[in-house]
Each structure stands twice: as C-alpha cells, then as structure tokens.
Design a protein around this motif. Structure first.
Motif, PDB file in Angstrom:
ATOM      1  N   THR A 144     -26.289  43.846 -51.772  1.00  0.00           N
ATOM      2  CA  THR A 144     -27.154  42.760 -52.244  1.00  0.00           C
ATOM      3  C   THR A 144     -27.792  43.107 -53.587  1.00  0.00           C
ATOM      4  O   THR A 144     -27.963  42.241 -54.442  1.00  0.00           O
ATOM      5  CB  THR A 144     -28.264  42.456 -51.202  1.00  0.00           C
ATOM      6  N   ALA A 145     -28.087  44.389 -53.785  1.00  0.00           N
ATOM      7  CA  ALA A 145     -28.716  44.813 -55.039  1.00  0.00           C
ATOM      8  C   ALA A 145     -27.808  44.538 -56.245  1.00  0.00           C
ATOM      9  O   ALA A 145     -28.292  44.444 -57.376  1.00  0.00           O
ATOM     10  CB  ALA A 145     -29.072  46.296 -54.966  1.00  0.00           C
ATOM     11  N   HIS A 146     -26.494  44.409 -56.003  1.00  0.00           N
ATOM     12  CA  HIS A 146     -25.570  44.172 -57.117  1.00  0.00           C
ATOM     13  C   HIS A 146     -25.215  42.697 -57.286  1.00  0.00           C
ATOM     14  O   HIS A 146     -24.359  42.349 -58.098  1.00  0.00           O
ATOM     15  CB  HIS A 146     -24.286  44.980 -56.909  1.00  0.00           C
ATOM     16  N   SER A 153     -33.878  34.636 -48.101  1.00  0.00           N
ATOM     17  CA  SER A 153     -34.789  35.631 -48.677  1.00  0.00           C
ATOM     18  C   SER A 153     -34.395  36.110 -50.071  1.00  0.00           C
ATOM     19  O   SER A 153     -35.231  36.228 -50.957  1.00  0.00           O
ATOM     20  CB  SER A 153     -34.877  36.831 -47.734  1.00  0.00           C
ATOM     21  N   SER A 154     -33.108  36.355 -50.291  1.00  0.00           N
ATOM     22  CA  SER A 154     -32.742  37.041 -51.532  1.00  0.00           C
ATOM     23  C   SER A 154     -32.556  36.103 -52.726  1.00  0.00           C
ATOM     24  O   SER A 154     -32.308  36.565 -53.837  1.00  0.00           O
ATOM     25  CB  SER A 154     -31.465  37.847 -51.307  1.00  0.00           C
ATOM     26  N   ILE A 170     -25.265  46.603 -46.521  1.00  0.00           N
ATOM     27  CA  ILE A 170     -25.534  45.221 -46.934  1.00  0.00           C
ATOM     28  C   ILE A 170     -26.622  45.179 -48.011  1.00  0.00           C
ATOM     29  O   ILE A 170     -26.497  44.459 -49.001  1.00  0.00           O
ATOM     30  CB  ILE A 170     -25.951  44.341 -45.720  1.00  0.00           C
ATOM     31  N   ASP A 171     -27.665  46.011 -47.823  1.00  0.00           N
ATOM     32  CA  ASP A 171     -28.750  46.019 -48.808  1.00  0.00           C
ATOM     33  C   ASP A 171     -28.276  46.530 -50.157  1.00  0.00           C
ATOM     34  O   ASP A 171     -28.623  45.968 -51.199  1.00  0.00           O
ATOM     35  CB  ASP A 171     -29.920  46.879 -48.310  1.00  0.00           C
ATOM     36  N   GLY A 207     -14.692  50.726 -63.340  1.00  0.00           N
ATOM     37  CA  GLY A 207     -15.786  50.000 -63.988  1.00  0.00           C
ATOM     38  C   GLY A 207     -16.392  48.904 -63.129  1.00  0.00           C
ATOM     39  O   GLY A 207     -17.342  48.255 -63.537  1.00  0.00           O
ATOM     40  N   VAL A 208     -15.814  48.690 -61.941  1.00  0.00           N
ATOM     41  CA  VAL A 208     -16.338  47.641 -61.061  1.00  0.00           C
ATOM     42  C   VAL A 208     -17.138  48.314 -59.944  1.00  0.00           C
ATOM     43  O   VAL A 208     -16.757  49.377 -59.455  1.00  0.00           O
ATOM     44  CB  VAL A 208     -15.180  46.809 -60.459  1.00  0.00           C
ATOM     45  N   THR A 209     -18.259  47.702 -59.545  1.00  0.00           N
ATOM     46  CA  THR A 209     -19.047  48.243 -58.441  1.00  0.00           C
ATOM     47  C   THR A 209     -18.287  48.058 -57.137  1.00  0.00           C
ATOM     48  O   THR A 209     -17.810  46.963 -56.845  1.00  0.00           O
ATOM     49  CB  THR A 209     -20.400  47.509 -58.351  1.00  0.00           C
ATOM     50  N   VAL A 210     -18.149  49.123 -56.378  1.00  0.00           N
ATOM     51  CA  VAL A 210     -17.484  49.049 -55.075  1.00  0.00           C
ATOM     52  C   VAL A 210     -18.476  49.520 -54.018  1.00  0.00           C
ATOM     53  O   VAL A 210     -19.033  50.612 -54.130  1.00  0.00           O
ATOM     54  CB  VAL A 210     -16.222  49.944 -55.038  1.00  0.00           C
ATOM     55  N   CYS A 211     -18.735  48.676 -53.009  1.00  0.00           N
ATOM     56  CA  CYS A 211     -19.689  49.024 -51.954  1.00  0.00           C
ATOM     57  C   CYS A 211     -19.018  48.968 -50.597  1.00  0.00           C
ATOM     58  O   CYS A 211     -18.283  48.027 -50.311  1.00  0.00           O
ATOM     59  CB  CYS A 211     -20.852  48.027 -51.913  1.00  0.00           C
TER      60      CYS A 211
END
Ligand SMILES: Nc1nc2c(ncn2[C@@H]2O[C@H](COP(=O)(O)OP(=O)(O)OP(=O)(O)O)[C@@H](O)[C@H]2O)c(=O)[nH]1
Ligand SMILES: [Zn+2]
Length: 336
Positions: free
Chosen positions: A167-169, A223-224, A163-164, A149-153
C-alpha cells in the motif's frame, strides 16, 4: 465532502471541468455495460447512457446522458487478439498498475515483462505484487530479472502479509492486472479490507483459475484514499503503439544500447555491442534479450497494421465523398 473525493477527484479534473459547459455535471465512470454506465456524481451513483467511455473516465453528464469525456491522463490499452487491429481500453486515468504474479504458479518472466510493458505504455507506474506468498516459491529476487527498477512486493492475502508495504507504494487510482487466478480480486479485497470483488477457487490441477471478475468496476478504499479497479484475467496481452513502453520495461537494455559502438546497433553481431557483451558477461539473459526483440517486433507490426487500417478508412472516406459528388453532379446535370 463530496462522494467524488473518494473516487479520486483532484484539482486537475476540477480545472478540466471548468473549461467546459457549466450546465453539465461532473462524474466518474464506475462501471460500463452495453450503452449504459454507472457513474459517481456529487449526489451519488447514477445510471447514464453513452458509449466510447471506459471505467475510470471522467465525464460530464446532462440529464443522465454522456456529454463529454475529459482528456484521459492515462489509458491501459491492449491490442486485442485476432485479426483486427482494434485496441481495447481496460481502464482510464489509472495512476498505479499492480501486476499480480502468483507465487504458486510456474514463473513466466516473459509474461511479467509483457504486463510491465503494458503498464508503462498506459502512462501509469507499474508495481509488481507477488500474491499467495504463503504457498509457493516465487520470490522477489526471481521476479526482479523481469522488472529492474520496478517495486516488487511479496503479499499474502491470507495472513495479511505485505499488504501494508505494498500500500505504501500505491497512490491514486490502482488497476490490478494479471492472469486469471493470480489473486487480483483477493488482493483487491485485502486492500479494501473487505469482500467486494468476487473471488474464485482455482482448479487445483492446473492452477488456471476460473474467471470470476466479470466487470471492471471502480471501488474506493475506505481508509487509504485509493480507488481500485479490478480487471478480468487476461488470456492474451498484445502490446502496440509504444516503442517507449518497451524501452521503459527494458531500461537496462536501453541503457546498455546507448553505449554500443554504433548508434544504430541492432545488437545482432556488431563489434563493440554493449548488449551482447552483457549477455557474454552473464549480466543479461538471452531470454530477456529475446523477449525484448519479440516485443519490439510485435509493437512494430501492430503499429503498421494500425497504419494500414487508417489508410483503408481514409480511402473509404474519399470514395464515399467522390460517390456523393458524382451523384450531385449527375443530379445537377439533369436539372440544368
Ligand atoms: N493461499 C492463498 N491463496 C490465495 C491468495 N490470494 C488468492 N488466493 C486464491 O487464489 C484463487 C484465485 O484468486 P482470485 O483473487 O479469484 O484471482 P483473480 O486473479 O481475481 O482471478 P480472475 O477474477 O479469474 O481474473 C482463489 O482460490 C483464492 O482463494 C493468497 O494470498 N494465499
Ligand atoms: Zn548493440
């Protein structure tokens, strides 16, 4: 635009501030040293005095002195190692906790679960970033066992890979937490698009890494619109005070437990236990169930220790009161 806007100022903090004295100014703590701290204000960074605050706190100042701390929305707290029951606040008002897992180090799923529990316990949302994806074999699928259930990148700071999508998360104030040498500062720099955090070369023999980040410091991304908080590598992470955090980190077990035959099932050997059935069916590992039990025990123990200390402090307070009352009566007796 006020500098505070780059440090996460929003309507919530403006409203909280308006409830307080208008003679003070609003600031956010950027870095804490002994008894002093740097804070960002409408007119830039100032050095102020005060204690009991931590990086990320929103505060009010009067002539460079701390007046009040606005109620924290989230706080990353760990039970400190050793014999005291003190907790250490690693960062306040963090929205997303990025747990770094190095791809080039042996994967310790139990430790990942511990960090995720710490993150849920803070009130923030955890995201796992696998770092150094260019050199190593830890991948998203392996990590997901510890982070359902956790986002893993997967990311690599070297090749800018991932990286992008990471960053979206992310949103708001981000804290990077993970063991020393797991690439927190390097990832932080990649998110910032420059070298702000000091990074350290790992000792290649054991991949243990030297501690390079000495201070917890808030840095806005250009920027973000994110604000970053780099934390020193943690040797030990104790969890405490939050059964809910364990339940969130182990939501799969929590959901299974809801379907056990007995409401108070301990998942030891009860008939109709859905948790044990999942282990038998190979859907849940013994390891994960074992760590779940361990974190619950640790949590219960830390909580009882905390309660015991609170009782001792109360007792000391009473003794102090009765002592001063005795002295007062004795003095009254003499003058009567
Ligand atoms: N190949 C590769 N090496 C990386 C990557 N990210 C970090 N490293 C290396 O890993 C080592 C540790 O990185 P740091 O960013 O200093 O780790 P840290 O987690 O901030 O460490 P502490 O500040 O001690 O807690 C450094 O030698 C980095 O160059 C990556 O994406 N690829
Ligand atoms: Zn059960």
């Amino acid at each position: 635009m006020s500098p505070l806007d780059h440090y996460g100022l929003d309507q919530h903090w403006l409203t909280e501030f308006e409830k307080l004295s208008r003679k003070t100014i609003l600031a956010r703590v950027v870095r804490v040293d002994r008894g002093e701290f740097d804070a960002i204000t409408d007119s830039g960074i100032v050095r102020a005095t005060g204690t009991g605050i931590c990086t990320g706190d929103w505060v009010t100042l009067d002539s460079f002195r701390l007046v009040a701390t606005l109620p924290r929305q989230t706080a990353i707290e760990r039970a400190s190692a050793g014999t005291t029951s003190d907790t250490q606040v690693l960062g306040a008002n963090v929205d997303t906790v990025v747990v770094t897992v190095a791809s080039d180090t042996a994967l310790d799923l139990g430790r990942v679960e511990r960090y995720i529990t710490l993150a849920w316990g803070s009130g923030a949302v955890p995201v796992v970033a696998i770092t150094k994806a260019d050199s190593g074999s830890v991948n998203e699928e392996l990590v997901l066992e510890a982070a359902p259930g956790v986002t893993v990148c997967s990311t690599s700071a070297l090749s800018d890979g991932g990286i992008d999508s990471l960053t979206a998360h992310l949103h708001g104030t981000i804290a990077l937490i993970g063991p020393s040498g797991s690439g927190k500062s390097t990832l932080g720099n990649a998110l910032l698009g420059g070298s702000v955090f000091a990074t350290g070369a790992t000792r290649s023999a054991d991949s243990k890494g030297r501690h390079t980040t000495a201070h917890r410091e808030l840095v806005p991304t250009p920027s973000s619109g994110l604000v970053l908080l780099d934390t020193p590598g943690l040797r030990s992470v104790g969890v405490q005070g939050s059964e809910d955090a364990v339940a969130s980190a182990f939501s799969d077990i929590d959901e299974l437990a809801a379907t056990c035959r007995f409401g108070d099932c301990a998942h030891e050997r009860e008939p109709g236990c859905a948790v044990l059935a999942a282990v038998d069916a190979g859907e849940l590992t013994e390891r994960r169930l074992g760590n779940y039990r361990k974190l619950l025990r640790e949590n219960a123990w830390a909580t009882s220790r905390h309660d015991a200390r609170a009782r001792r402090e109360k007792l000391r307070e009473y003794k102090q009161i009765s002592k001063s009352l005795r002295q007062k009566y004795a003095a009254d007796g003499r003058t009567r």
